[in-house]
Design an enzyme around this catalytic site. Sequence first.
Site, short mmCIF file in Angstrom:
data_model
loop_
_atom_site.label_atom_id
_atom_site.label_comp_id
_atom_site.label_asym_id
_atom_site.label_seq_id
_atom_site.Cartn_x
_atom_site.Cartn_y
_atom_site.Cartn_z
CG ASP A 140 -27.04 40.36 115.77
OD1 ASP A 140 -25.66 39.80 115.86
OD2 ASP A 140 -27.93 40.05 116.30
CB ALA B 154 -32.91 30.49 113.09
CD1 TRP B 155 -27.91 30.67 112.44
CD2 TRP B 155 -28.10 31.78 110.48
NE1 TRP B 155 -27.61 29.95 111.41
CE2 TRP B 155 -27.76 30.62 110.14
CE3 TRP B 155 -28.64 32.85 109.61
CZ2 TRP B 155 -27.92 30.27 109.01
CZ3 TRP B 155 -28.66 32.22 108.34
CH2 TRP B 155 -28.36 31.02 107.83
CG ASN B 156 -33.46 33.22 109.35
OD1 ASN B 156 -33.74 33.20 110.73
ND2 ASN B 156 -34.22 32.70 108.59
CD GLU C 263 -25.51 28.70 118.38
OE1 GLU C 263 -26.76 29.16 118.81
OE2 GLU C 263 -25.32 27.38 117.91
CD GLU D 143 -43.15 28.42 112.55
OE1 GLU D 143 -42.91 27.83 111.25
OE2 GLU D 143 -44.34 28.37 112.80
CB CYS E 145 -37.55 28.83 107.12
SG CYS E 145 -38.54 29.98 107.72
CD GLU F 35 -43.15 31.40 115.27
OE1 GLU F 35 -42.52 31.69 114.31
OE2 GLU F 35 -42.68 31.52 116.54
O1 TXE Z 1 -29.72 26.20 113.26
P1 TXE Z 1 -30.19 25.32 114.47
P2 TXE Z 1 -28.87 26.94 112.79
C1 TXE Z 1 -31.61 25.74 109.16
C2 TXE Z 1 -30.52 26.03 107.99
C3 TXE Z 1 -29.38 26.29 108.45
C4 TXE Z 1 -29.47 25.23 109.68
C5 TXE Z 1 -28.38 25.68 110.91
O2 TXE Z 1 -30.68 24.94 107.01
O3 TXE Z 1 -28.36 25.80 107.67
O4 TXE Z 1 -30.82 25.40 110.15
O5 TXE Z 1 -28.99 26.93 111.28
C6 TXE Z 1 -30.60 26.17 119.07
N1 TXE Z 1 -31.58 21.97 122.11
N2 TXE Z 1 -32.57 27.08 109.54
O6 TXE Z 1 -27.64 26.62 113.48
O7 TXE Z 1 -28.69 24.32 114.68
C7 TXE Z 1 -29.44 26.71 118.67
O8 TXE Z 1 -28.62 27.30 119.37
C8 TXE Z 1 -32.08 23.46 122.28
C9 TXE Z 1 -33.77 27.07 109.22
O9 TXE Z 1 -29.16 28.52 113.40
O10 TXE Z 1 -31.63 24.22 113.99
C10 TXE Z 1 -30.39 28.04 118.07
O11 TXE Z 1 -30.63 28.74 118.97
N3 TXE Z 1 -31.67 24.32 121.34
C11 TXE Z 1 -34.44 28.25 110.20
C12 TXE Z 1 -31.66 27.28 117.32
O12 TXE Z 1 -31.77 26.10 118.12
C13 TXE Z 1 -30.93 24.03 120.57
C14 TXE Z 1 -33.57 29.37 110.25
C15 TXE Z 1 -31.57 26.82 116.03
O13 TXE Z 1 -30.36 26.37 115.69
C16 TXE Z 1 -30.32 22.60 120.41
C17 TXE Z 1 -32.31 29.14 110.25
C18 TXE Z 1 -30.59 21.62 121.33
N4 TXE Z 1 -30.29 20.44 121.37
C19 TXE Z 1 -31.48 28.21 110.06
N5 TXE Z 1 -29.59 22.57 119.38
C20 TXE Z 1 -35.60 28.40 109.66
N6 TXE Z 1 -36.51 27.31 109.50
O14 TXE Z 1 -36.07 29.73 109.63
C21 TXE Z 1 -29.50 23.79 118.99
N7 TXE Z 1 -30.29 24.48 119.42
#
Ligand code: TXE
Length: 486
Positions: free
Chosen positions: A95, A153-155, A181, A252, A286, A460
Amino acid sequence: MTYPTQPVASHYVHGAYVEDSAGAPMEVNYPATGEVIATLHEATPAIVDRALDAAREAQAEWAALSGTERGRVLRRAADIIGARNHDLSVLETRDTGKPYQETSVADATSGADALEYFGGLAGSLTGEHIPLPGGDWAYTMREPLGVCVGLGAWNYPTQIACWKAAPALACGNAMVFKPSETTPLCALKVAEILTEAGAPPGLFNVVQGAGRVGAALTTDPRVAKVSLTGSVPTGKRVYAAAAAEMKHVTMELGGKSPLVIFEDADLDDAVGGAILGNFYSSGQVCSNGTRVFVHRSIRDTFLDRLAERLQGAVIGDPLDPATSFGPMVSEAQLQIVQSYIAKGVGEGARLVTGGQRLDRPGYWITPAVFADVTDDMVIAREEIFGPVMCVLDFDDEDEVIARANATEYGLSAGVFTRDLRRGHRVIAALQAGSCFLNSYNDAPVELPFGGVKMSGVGRENSKAAIEHYSQMKSVYVRMGRVEAPF
Ligand code: TXE
């Protein structure tokens, strides 16, 4: 045999897989090769509606159980995850692209820890008795919030699902979880396992989709709380949307955390901490300590030792247990990282090593180290979320504290020193929620995890998470007569 990457269906609602092919297709890529390993569908409004109704129904039934009974289900789920760690880790690797060497010890295992820990706490969640003058007294009741939404998030797809579900369910809530996604596969397994462990249908549902589905969940009146792991811009949007109905939130979010290495530090430990805090999960963490402040007197020795250690990175097939460095999660994330590397070079930082895209399918880039980085550079100010370490020089303690705090973020911070007093003094002065002394990025479930400033709201893990998934009712009990003025 490991799990197939194509799930039975896209969503998990009311204790079973469900599909609605009217939803837009979502392709899942294996980051190591770019190949499509699954095709799912985004949740339609009908799926979101079913999931929220199922959660509402299950929540009432679940909250009526004793805490011990709820805890038993969570602990059983932890045991099942433990027994299937290999298969779950392989799925997590497919994944996310993270090496099996990591996923087998940091993902399903961390999720299982959360389920076990909060399963253990569930039976001890109580209110208190408060004696008052005149024989009166009061008591408090700890109540669940209701239906909680988790946005991942995806990580760390398995870990995030469990870190949110475990305290939520322990407190008597139900959850609708929307994975990122980019990595939709692992949360479905968590849902399956919770059902197998005895969770009532609808207690933990998974719906797929991007921001639009997340927004629909966030604004739904059936939802009492939203817990997001993601970026600061998304956090602001979700927080604002939740505020319209005064919903509870946990945020977070991202960081640009400082890692301060004093001249008396154990150099090998400090280099190890900087590697863990910048290159684990290909830098997609993060809490990473991406601004590495190294005392000027040891800067060159530090860089030499770091370059030596980086030679030991095994970049290759993530499923090979010997591999210690995997690809980025997606082409889009790789391009973000490449653009920051170009900015760093353009701003005059010295690219000591790495930062090259590898000529192979998938999303591969070598671990990058910039030296001579200054505070004003874009690479020192913005979260890159990739394997890019910025090394900055400093001369004294007050200076480095001020510079470390000169950021809108406040997720984590680390200090390496052999001086006991200095270590605690500097940690106390750093503006960050999760700090490390002579270590970096440890996140056991027993510790609160979360940020200050723009890095988030709430915590958390640990007992602190209970406060964020429950509310107190206070009850005044008068033992004498009611004396009214007229
Ligand atoms: O995060 P997003 P993404 C940061 C990191 C990375 C950036 C983008 O800088 O480059 O985030 O990653 C959902 N209403 N981090 O795209 O866009 C979205 O579908 C409700 C930091 O993964 O912030 C996903 O499930 N939900 C991070 C989740 O929010 C919404 C770890 C996060 O999406 C939404 C990963 C909306 N309007 C990336 N828009 C950490 N802090 O651990 C999006 N989502």
